[in-house]
Design a protein around this motif. Structure first.
Motif, PDB file in Angstrom:
ATOM      1  N   UNK A  59       0.829  -1.198   0.000  1.00 16.73           N
ATOM      2  CA  UNK A  59       0.000   0.000   0.000  1.00 16.73           C
ATOM      3  C   UNK A  59       0.852   1.231   0.000  1.00 16.73           C
ATOM      4  N   UNK A  60       0.217   2.370   0.170  1.00 19.59           N
ATOM      5  CA  UNK A  60       0.924   3.639   0.174  1.00 19.59           C
ATOM      6  C   UNK A  60       1.813   3.737   1.377  1.00 19.59           C
ATOM      7  N   UNK A  61       3.017   4.299   1.196  1.00 19.56           N
ATOM      8  CA  UNK A  61       3.933   4.496   2.308  1.00 19.56           C
ATOM      9  C   UNK A  61       3.317   5.417   3.333  1.00 19.56           C
ATOM     10  N   UNK A  62       2.647   6.463   2.895  1.00 15.21           N
ATOM     11  CA  UNK A  62       2.033   7.383   3.847  1.00 15.21           C
ATOM     12  C   UNK A  62       0.981   6.667   4.657  1.00 15.21           C
ATOM     13  N   UNK A  63       0.225   5.785   3.998  1.00 12.67           N
ATOM     14  CA  UNK A  63      -0.794   5.050   4.732  1.00 12.67           C
ATOM     15  C   UNK A  63      -0.182   4.135   5.760  1.00 12.67           C
ATOM     16  N   UNK A  64       1.018   3.654   5.501  1.00 10.40           N
ATOM     17  CA  UNK A  64       1.686   2.783   6.451  1.00 10.40           C
ATOM     18  C   UNK A  64       2.403   3.551   7.545  1.00 10.40           C
ATOM     19  N   UNK A  65       2.449   4.836   7.448  1.00 10.21           N
ATOM     20  CA  UNK A  65       3.107   5.614   8.488  1.00 10.21           C
ATOM     21  C   UNK A  65       4.599   5.715   8.329  1.00 10.21           C
ATOM     22  N   UNK A  66       5.101   5.517   7.125  1.00  9.01           N
ATOM     23  CA  UNK A  66       6.537   5.622   6.909  1.00  9.01           C
ATOM     24  C   UNK A  66       6.923   7.089   6.791  1.00  9.01           C
ATOM     25  N   UNK A  67       7.921   7.499   7.538  1.00 10.38           N
ATOM     26  CA  UNK A  67       8.441   8.857   7.423  1.00 10.38           C
ATOM     27  C   UNK A  67       9.795   8.768   6.752  1.00 10.38           C
ATOM     28  N   UNK A  68       9.883   9.246   5.529  1.00 11.47           N
ATOM     29  CA  UNK A  68      11.127   9.171   4.766  1.00 11.47           C
ATOM     30  C   UNK A  68      11.775  10.540   4.763  1.00 11.47           C
ATOM     31  N   UNK A  69      12.908  10.650   5.433  1.00 12.17           N
ATOM     32  CA  UNK A  69      13.540  11.950   5.616  1.00 12.17           C
ATOM     33  C   UNK A  69      14.640  12.162   4.595  1.00 12.17           C
ATOM     34  N   UNK A 118       9.010  21.321  -4.032  1.00 12.01           N
ATOM     35  CA  UNK A 118       8.710  21.263  -5.454  1.00 12.01           C
ATOM     36  C   UNK A 118       8.781  19.796  -5.859  1.00 12.01           C
ATOM     37  N   UNK A 119       8.348  19.462  -7.075  1.00 12.41           N
ATOM     38  CA  UNK A 119       8.472  18.052  -7.481  1.00 12.41           C
ATOM     39  C   UNK A 119       9.893  17.517  -7.401  1.00 12.41           C
ATOM     40  N   UNK A 120      10.897  18.413  -7.445  1.00 14.31           N
ATOM     41  CA  UNK A 120      12.287  17.967  -7.440  1.00 14.31           C
ATOM     42  C   UNK A 120      12.977  18.105  -6.091  1.00 14.31           C
ATOM     43  N   UNK A 121      12.371  18.853  -5.160  1.00 11.63           N
ATOM     44  CA  UNK A 121      13.094  19.270  -3.956  1.00 11.63           C
ATOM     45  C   UNK A 121      12.304  18.888  -2.711  1.00 11.63           C
ATOM     46  N   UNK A 122      12.952  18.161  -1.804  1.00 15.31           N
ATOM     47  CA  UNK A 122      12.333  17.779  -0.536  1.00 15.31           C
ATOM     48  C   UNK A 122      13.251  18.153   0.625  1.00 15.31           C
ATOM     49  N   UNK A 123      12.629  18.628   1.716  1.00 13.39           N
ATOM     50  CA  UNK A 123      13.353  19.006   2.927  1.00 13.39           C
ATOM     51  C   UNK A 123      12.696  18.317   4.109  1.00 13.39           C
ATOM     52  N   UNK A 124      13.505  17.814   5.034  1.00 17.42           N
ATOM     53  CA  UNK A 124      12.981  17.150   6.223  1.00 17.42           C
ATOM     54  C   UNK A 124      13.742  17.610   7.464  1.00 17.42           C
ATOM     55  N   UNK A 125      13.066  17.600   8.581  1.00 14.87           N
ATOM     56  CA  UNK A 125      13.641  18.003   9.870  1.00 14.87           C
ATOM     57  C   UNK A 125      13.160  17.045  10.934  1.00 14.87           C
ATOM     58  N   UNK A 126      14.086  16.598  11.805  1.00 11.76           N
ATOM     59  CA  UNK A 126      13.720  15.664  12.861  1.00 11.76           C
ATOM     60  C   UNK A 126      14.495  15.990  14.126  1.00 11.76           C
ATOM     61  N   UNK A 127      13.848  15.847  15.293  1.00 13.29           N
ATOM     62  CA  UNK A 127      14.492  16.059  16.578  1.00 13.29           C
ATOM     63  C   UNK A 127      14.235  14.891  17.511  1.00 13.29           C
ATOM     64  N   UNK A 128      15.145  14.663  18.472  1.00 18.98           N
ATOM     65  CA  UNK A 128      15.024  13.514  19.360  1.00 18.98           C
ATOM     66  C   UNK A 128      15.605  13.832  20.737  1.00 18.98           C
TER      67      UNK A 128
END
Length: 762
Positions: free
Chosen positions: A10-20, A562-572
């Motif tokens: 199924x969809x990764x988003x539906x599975x709760x996958x966070x791809x950074x 954009x379709x070409x550019x993705x940014x992610x941020x994570x803290x722990x």
């Protein structure tokens, strides 16, 4: 080990996958790509080559291979084999999704666009992922942990080998490697600072057999070869390599030419998969590595001891050597039936580490010349499965159990001493050497053994609360029953993932962790034999290592700008009790665990990727802060002045890299030439008394080019020529200066180096 995996497609988003920042393997291919008979990267220079795998738009649906339309012009036989393989691979991946954890994947294109490509060390590939810090002996640290890293092949947990510097994983066997970190689902236990899950190449992914020769600076010679293929029901891949150079471990000086640092390494890997039908297969993984290392020398050291009728002391001619062997086998059976999918695996791993001293020079400088043999044999099973229960719930469960036997034999030459314990320093001074009472050495035969069972069982539920909100919660129970310790813990896990819109996803999670020490514990009965010698312990305290218990919190957001550019941020943020650390306590390169009673670790990671036409870019920057206090195991390895300071103060861990960065750019020319560069920044690891100091920061830059000639002959089909320049600006990379907790020797990275290689594809 045996692993059973159950997945729904199924969809990764539906599975709760966070791809950074990089891609999620569940949805890396388009529908058209998923039915192609070959899934390896495009040739260097093609418009599909890129530094990092593309990141799908959040929420993008992924069809299973069986649901993808077929091309009527293709033969039925070829399509059937491809569809079966794709279906089984995706089912295997779905058994153990990340479900809210943080994931970073390096695909085959990024491996090729890294300095030296497949001829690089495994460590250099892992350093391109966020939050990964390099150390000596080829070690890496993830999010402020020393060790506590787990390796998996095709989802099957590899039993832990002995600590050493020979990396058993050869990049030639890797199709992709995914780092999972953060608040992991209940499926993952034991080593949880980072899970490096390696997807191996298989016969169906090969363009053809290949032979390669690579070499250059530091007297490097690195031939390798691979072959594989697919029949109606068999998929196979075999790779072998040999490496010789004179930069085997780490240079102990800043000089470009190490002294006494030769290495010879042989590695062999095989993958064999037999498909019984469209829903089941058996897979066998075999690996062997045999590595010889010289222990590098530091010239100009001052001897501490005298030997009757001994030759002059000279630290430039010390002849210490170490041999490391690793062998493992993994046999897995995978089955899908209706709403159920599962995989069960059995594994075995044997590690052998032999250290040979220089009996004369080691006595003159260290007062101890020890011949050490350390072996470990681990056997186990792992099973994982999932079951789709209606439209909103997917249940997953499984277990793992490993029986481990570790043995240590130590034959040591030492000088007698009038001191029961080694003297400690005063204030922040280094402790002086233990005085000798005779210049005639004596022999001590000391051995230790530790064995026992590590096991874990888990159950978790993936609950689709709404079309955009997923909760994954579960429980895990772990046991650690060995000769030196008996502990267990119930660990709840929960991750909530919100698909805000088609381009944005966010997550927040909590995990309770239970991490076990290695079995390399030297009991007091062995340590006590060295009292009143020049290798005496610092004190009479010697508690066994304990299991680490953590409360871990993680939150992050990912946005496709954009379709070409993705940014992610994570803290722990991690609260730890009995935090596990490693140290080298002796001349042999064998690492031993110890614990801090209390610790805190927190940080953040920023990651970004860009892919447009022939241009690909990625960049990562990470921050981590560590604080720990009160050493409460293996206390005899620490002088009293340092031990007492740490008991009353929080200190930073020796492997803390406050800031870490990596980045890369690749560009293709005329579909046949790949130009690439990558960068690595390190802020410097800790040093000095109680880790109060810091080594200098550094930046290294690599450049490379690869050109492919398409051949139209009955023999070879491709010819690839590659050139690499590592550390372009000849930066002095000082990883260690020989001080800090558990640090035995200085370590410097390689200076500027040039390499070239030629590969023929048949």
């Amino acid at each position: 080990m045996i692993a059973i995996r159950l997945h729904t497609i199924g969809s990764c988003a539906a599975k709760g996958v966070v791809s950074l920042g990089l891609f999620c393997s569940c949805c890396a291919m388009s529908d058209a790509q998923s039915i192609q008979p070959r899934t390896t990267d495009e040739p260097a220079g093609s418009t599909n080559s890129r530094i990092g795998p593309e990141t799908p738009v959040a929420g993008q649906a992924m069809k299973s291979a069986s649901s993808v339309g077929t091309n009527p012009t293709n033969s039925t036989t070829v399509l059937s084999a491809v569809t079966v393989t794709a279906d089984l691979d995706k089912s295997r991946d779905e058994i153990a999704p990340s479900l809210g954890a943080v994931t970073y994947t390096i695909g085959p294109n990024q491996i090729q666009a890294t300095g030296q490509g497949e001829d690089a060390s495994f460590q250099q590939i892992l350093l391109q992922e966020p939050g990964v810090v390099q150390d000596e002996f080829g070690e890496v640290h993830v999010r402020g942990d020393h060790g506590n890293v787990q390796y998996r092949l095709n989802g099957v947990l590899l039993p832990e080998g002995l600590n050493g510097f020979a990396q058993a994983v050869d990049p030639h066997l890797i199709h992709s490697v995914t780092l999972l970190t953060g608040t992991l689902p209940a499926q993952y236990g034991d080593r949880i600072a980072g899970i490096f899950d390696i997807t191996t190449k298989s016969g169906s992914q090969l363009k053809g057999d290949d032979v390669s020769i690579y070499g250059g600076s530091y007297d490097t010679i690195h031939p390798s070869g691979s072959f594989g293929g697919t029949t109606s029901n068999l998929d196979y891949f075999v790779t072998a390599s040999y490496l010789h150079n004179n930069f085997g471990i780490d240079n102990t000086t800043a000089d470009p030419n190490p002294i006494h640092d030769l290495t010879d390494q042989e590695k062999l890997f095989g993958y064999f998969a037999h498909r019984f039908d469209q829903t089941s297969r058996a897979t066998l993984l075999l690996s062997a590595s045999y590595s010889d290392f010289q222990i590098p020398n530091t010239p100009g050291l001052t001897p501490n001891y005298t030997l009757t009728s001994g030759p002059p002391a000279n630290s430039s001619i010390i002849n210490e050597n170490q041999n490391e062997q690793n062998y493992y086998a993994v046999l897995s059976y995978q089955k899908s039936a209706g709403n159920f999918s599962g995989q069960i695996s059995a594994f075995s791993r044997y590690s052998d580490l032999d250290f040979s001293p220089d009996e004369v020079q080691d006595l003159l400088f260290n007062g101890n010349a020890s011949k050490v043999k350390n072996t470990d044999l681990a056997n186990g099973v792992q099973a994982d499965g999932d079951y789709t229960l209606g439209e909103h719930h997917t249940l997953r469960g499984g277990f793992v159990a490993t029986y481990d036997v570790e043995q240590l034999e130590n034959t040591a030459l030492v000088f007698p001493s009038a001191w029961q314990f080694a003297p400690s320093g005063t204030g922040q001074d280094e402790p002086p050497p233990t005085p000798q009472s005779s210049s005639t050495p004596e022999m001590i035969n000391a051995s230790g053994r530790n064995s026992g069972i590590k096991s874990g069982v888990y159950l978790q539920d993936e609950w689709q609360l709404t079309d955009r909100l997923t909760l994954n919660d579960g429980l895990r129970y772990d046991r650690f029953d060995v000769e030196s310790d008996h502990e267990g813990q119930v660990s709840p896990r929960a991750n909530l993932v919100w698909q805000i819109d088609e381009a944005t996803s966010a997550h927040i999670g909590y995990a309770r962790y239970f991490q076990t020490p290695t079995l390399q514990y030297v009991p007091p009965s062995v340590v006590n034999q060295f009292e009143y010698t020049t290798d005496a312990p610092f004190n009479g305290r010697d508690g066994p290592q304990k299991c680490e218990r953590d409360n871990y919190y993680d939150a992050g957001i990912s946005r496709r700008l954009t379709p070409a550019w993705q940014v992610t941020l994570d803290g722990y943020y991690k609260q730890a009790r009995n935090l596990i650390d490693d140290g080298q306590f002796g001349t042999a390169v064998i690492l031993n665990n110890f614990n801090y009673a209390k610790a805190r670790v927190y940080g953040a990671e920023l990651s970004s990727t860009y892919k447009h036409g022939p241009l690909s870019l990625y960049g990562n920057i990470s921050y981590v802060q560590t604080e720990a206090t009160d050493i409460n195991s293996v206390q005899n390895e620490f002088p009293d002045n340092e031990f007492n300071y740490i008991a009353n103060n929080y200190i930073q861990l020796d492997h803390q890299g406050l800031f870490t960065g990596s980045a890369g750019i690749s560009y293709t020319l005329m579909k046949d030439t790949l130009l690439h560069t990558d960068f690595l920044y390190g802020n410097g690891l800790r040093r000095g008394f109680a880790n109060l100091g810091k080594n200098p920061s550094y930046v290294t830059v690599n450049l490379g080019v690869e050109h492919v000639w398409r051949l139209h002959s009955a023999g070879a089909s491709e010819l690839r020529l590659r050139f690499d320049c590592l550390n372009l600006f000849d930066e002095i990379v000082k990883l260690r200066d020989g001080s800090g907790l558990g640090i035995a020797a200085p370590a410097y990275g390689p200076r500027r180096a040039f390499y070239g290689g030629l590969t023929v594809v048949f």
